[in-house]
Design a protein around this motif. Structure first.
Motif, short mmCIF file in Angstrom:
data_model
loop_
_atom_site.label_atom_id
_atom_site.label_comp_id
_atom_site.label_asym_id
_atom_site.label_seq_id
_atom_site.Cartn_x
_atom_site.Cartn_y
_atom_site.Cartn_z
N SER A 57 0.81 -1.22 0.00
CA SER A 57 0.00 0.00 0.00
C SER A 57 0.84 1.26 0.00
O SER A 57 0.39 2.31 -0.46
N THR A 58 2.04 1.18 0.52
CA THR A 58 2.88 2.37 0.66
C THR A 58 4.11 2.34 -0.22
O THR A 58 5.01 3.17 -0.06
N GLN A 59 4.18 1.43 -1.17
CA GLN A 59 5.39 1.27 -1.96
C GLN A 59 5.76 2.51 -2.76
O GLN A 59 6.93 2.76 -3.01
N GLU A 60 4.77 3.31 -3.15
CA GLU A 60 5.11 4.51 -3.91
C GLU A 60 5.89 5.51 -3.08
O GLU A 60 6.54 6.40 -3.60
N TYR A 61 5.85 5.37 -1.76
CA TYR A 61 6.56 6.29 -0.87
C TYR A 61 7.95 5.79 -0.51
O TYR A 61 8.70 6.48 0.17
N HIS A 62 8.29 4.60 -0.86
CA HIS A 62 9.57 4.01 -0.50
C HIS A 62 10.47 3.86 -1.72
O HIS A 62 10.00 3.57 -2.80
N MET A 63 11.74 4.02 -1.49
CA MET A 63 12.69 3.70 -2.56
C MET A 63 12.83 2.18 -2.59
O MET A 63 12.84 1.54 -1.55
N LYS A 64 12.92 1.60 -3.74
CA LYS A 64 12.94 0.14 -3.85
C LYS A 64 14.08 -0.49 -3.07
O LYS A 64 13.89 -1.48 -2.39
#
Length: 74
Positions: A57-64
């Motif tokens: 749900s929050t992957q767009e906020y995290h760097m891979k």
């Protein structure tokens, strides 16, 4: 039949009540209180949350790279 009164503004916890709750809570409960109060999730939604759902749900906020390194801790 039990009739409950509607909740009003004074029934809601203020900053001081939340601070006291955080002072006496363990780390897991602190996380739950802060998560629920900042996201507006209900109790059941919070209990059903897991690391995978959270990260998806929050992957767009995290760097891979950071996210992959964080997930290896579990």
């Amino acid at each position: 039949m039990k009739i409950t009164l509607p909740i009003n503004y004074k029934d809601l916890p203020d900053h001081e009540v939340i601070k006291v709750a955080l002072d006496v809570a363990d780390n897991l409960m602190k996380a739950a209180i802060l998560f629920m109060s900042t996201n507006g999730c209900a109790r059941m939604e919070t209990l059903n949350l897991n690391v995978l759902i959270f990260t998806e749900s929050t992957q767009e906020y995290h760097m891979k790279q950071t996210l992959k390194r964080w997930l290896t801790c579990f």
